[in-house]
Design an enzyme around this catalytic site. Structure first.
Site, short mmCIF file in Angstrom:
data_model
loop_
_atom_site.label_atom_id
_atom_site.label_comp_id
_atom_site.label_asym_id
_atom_site.label_seq_id
_atom_site.Cartn_x
_atom_site.Cartn_y
_atom_site.Cartn_z
CE LYS A 184 -4.30 -1.82 2.12
NZ LYS A 184 -5.38 -1.32 2.98
CG ASP B 155 -9.13 0.90 3.37
OD1 ASP B 155 -10.07 0.36 2.90
OD2 ASP B 155 -7.93 0.71 3.49
P1 NAP Z 1 -1.95 -2.66 10.71
O1 NAP Z 1 -1.58 -1.80 9.91
O2 NAP Z 1 -0.95 -3.89 10.94
O3 NAP Z 1 -2.25 -2.31 12.19
C1 NAP Z 1 -2.83 -2.84 13.15
C2 NAP Z 1 -2.78 -2.13 14.19
O4 NAP Z 1 -3.25 -2.93 15.60
C3 NAP Z 1 -1.20 -1.55 15.05
O5 NAP Z 1 -1.52 -0.26 15.47
C4 NAP Z 1 -0.87 -2.46 15.80
O6 NAP Z 1 0.02 -2.32 16.64
C5 NAP Z 1 -1.91 -2.83 16.58
N1 NAP Z 1 -2.04 -4.20 17.19
C6 NAP Z 1 -1.81 -5.52 16.54
N2 NAP Z 1 -1.90 -6.51 17.25
C7 NAP Z 1 -2.08 -5.68 18.42
C8 NAP Z 1 -2.25 -6.54 19.86
N3 NAP Z 1 -2.04 -7.73 20.11
N4 NAP Z 1 -2.67 -5.65 20.75
C9 NAP Z 1 -2.62 -4.19 20.74
N5 NAP Z 1 -2.52 -3.76 19.42
C10 NAP Z 1 -2.38 -4.63 18.31
O7 NAP Z 1 -3.49 -3.36 10.16
P2 NAP Z 1 -4.36 -2.51 9.28
O8 NAP Z 1 -4.17 -2.66 8.02
O9 NAP Z 1 -4.63 -1.19 10.20
O10 NAP Z 1 -5.95 -3.37 9.70
C11 NAP Z 1 -6.38 -3.46 11.06
C12 NAP Z 1 -7.58 -4.25 11.24
O11 NAP Z 1 -8.57 -3.45 10.29
C13 NAP Z 1 -7.68 -5.55 10.52
O12 NAP Z 1 -8.02 -6.50 11.29
C14 NAP Z 1 -8.14 -5.60 9.24
O13 NAP Z 1 -8.70 -6.72 8.81
C15 NAP Z 1 -9.16 -4.37 9.53
N6 NAP Z 1 -9.33 -3.60 8.17
C16 NAP Z 1 -10.86 -3.85 7.59
C17 NAP Z 1 -11.01 -3.14 6.44
C18 NAP Z 1 -12.52 -3.27 6.01
O14 NAP Z 1 -12.85 -3.02 4.81
N7 NAP Z 1 -13.54 -3.88 6.76
C19 NAP Z 1 -10.24 -2.44 5.97
C20 NAP Z 1 -9.07 -2.13 6.45
C21 NAP Z 1 -8.42 -2.93 7.58
P3 NAP Z 1 1.69 -2.78 16.62
O15 NAP Z 1 2.18 -2.04 15.18
O16 NAP Z 1 1.94 -2.47 17.77
O17 NAP Z 1 1.58 -4.19 16.10
#
Ligand code: NAP
Length: 295
Positions: free
Chosen positions: A75, A112
């Site tokens: 991305k 998004d």
């Molecule tokens: P990302 O960039 O990896 O960010 C995830 C965030 O969650 C980071 O701040 C991470 O912190 C934190 N995190 C991960 N594991 C954790 C834990 N065990 N405890 C506390 N914090 C934790 O992922 P993303 O792309 O933002 O996606 C996040 C979620 O949104 C996913 O579940 C994804 O499927 C969902 N999503 C849904 C849609 C939709 O269309 N519905 C679109 C986009 C994303 P660290 O950096 O410290 O690991």
């Protein structure tokens, strides 16, 4: 959809570039939409290795290509191969949609934020104090949507690594004209959770494979009058949403956002609004069949 001076003989194609892509729901969504809209086009998920990304993007300049969606881990990396970015993609710092424009120019967008707004009742939540769990890519799109559209009174980021959330807040300082963004360590977010009229989960905690986890185990902090929005769409109701609902909160799952972000890509590729009823029907038959629906 067909541009003057460009009469492609081949069927038009939209892609998903990422690695992995095998479990994506995007082919199901877009192919159902192409069929229902009577558009002779196809959506293909393409696993792209890092060393193949530049050539894959270059292929989008051919007239048969509509564009591509982009997922993990490209991305941000894809930005350097594109000609222009929308203000959304520029501010969020990531591209999830590439649109082939006339002459083969490539425009990067991030849908998004539009997808997030598609899931909620903006009139009801305008100005609402908001808390977001997480500070990754999805949280950035949510912050953009909130600062530009819902304009919350306060916007608190609760992250296990506060430095990550501070960096996000710094990147959005220009858009945060009223200084509403603040950061708390996840472990110290109880007051902000209770005060949040809108609470958003932008972490993977609770998703398919980890359904017994939640970003906020202390369910007694949820209450009537709150809206709790989980970006996770598999399962449709996460532990967070189940517990918040039991305490009287309204809940929103991630499926509406998934459809909303896809619809915002589709209309740019085709000039036609996505027939979302057909997409919802295709998704519900996939979900009820119990098939794997990981991201
Ligand atoms: P990302 O960039 O990896 O960010 C995830 C965030 O969650 C980071 O701040 C991470 O912190 C934190 N995190 C991960 N594991 C954790 C834990 N065990 N405890 C506390 N914090 C934790 O992922 P993303 O792309 O933002 O996606 C996040 C979620 O949104 C996913 O579940 C994804 O499927 C969902 N999503 C849904 C849609 C939709 O269309 N519905 C679109 C986009 C994303 P660290 O950096 O410290 O690991």
């Amino acid at each position: 959809m067909e541009r003057e001076g460009e009469r492609p003989s081949a069927r038009r194609v939209a892609y998903l570039f990422g690695d992995p892509v095998a479990h994506s729901l995007s082919p199901l969504i877009h192919n159902a939409a192409f069929r229902a809209a009577g558009i002779d086009a196809e959506y293909r998920a393409k696993r792209v290795r890092a060393e193949e990304l530049e050539a894959a993007v270059a292929s989008l300049r051919e007239p048969y290509a509509l564009g591509t969606n982009v997922t993990i881990p490209y991305k941000q990396a894809i930005v350097s191969y594109l000609d222009t970015l929308t203000p959304e993609a520029e501010a969020i710092g990531a591209v999830n949609t590439v649109v082939r424009e006339e002459g083969g120019r490539l425009r990067g967008d991030n849908t998004d934020a539009a997808g997030f707004l598609h899931g909620l009742d903006a009139a009801k939540l305008r100005g609402a104090p908001t808390l977001i769990f997480g500070a990754g890519g999805a949280a950035r799109a949510v912050v953009y949507a909130l600062l530009t559209e819902l304009r919350p009174e306060t916007l608190t980021l609760a992250a296990r690594r506060p430095a990550q959330a501070e960096a996000l807040a710094a990147d959005f300082a220009d858009l945060d004209e009223r200084g509403v963004l603040r950061v708390v360590p996840l472990a110290e977010a109880a007051a902000a959770v209770r005060q949040g009229q809108l609470v958003v989960n932008a972490t993977p905690l609770g998703m398919h494979g980890n359904t017994d986890t939640t970003p906020w185990p202390d369910a007694s902090d949820f209450h009537r009058g709150q809206t709790v929005y989980d970006l996770i769409y598999a399962p449709a109701e996460t532990r967070l949403l189940r517990e918040a609902r039991a305490e009287g909160a309204e809940t929103i799952g991630g499926l509406a956002m998934l459809i909303g972000q896809a619809a915002a890509s589709f209309v740019q590729w085709t000039g036609t609004p996505m027939p979302t009823d057909a997409v919802e029907a295709a998704l519900s038959s996939r979900f009820s069949s119990g098939a794997d629906h990981g991201n």
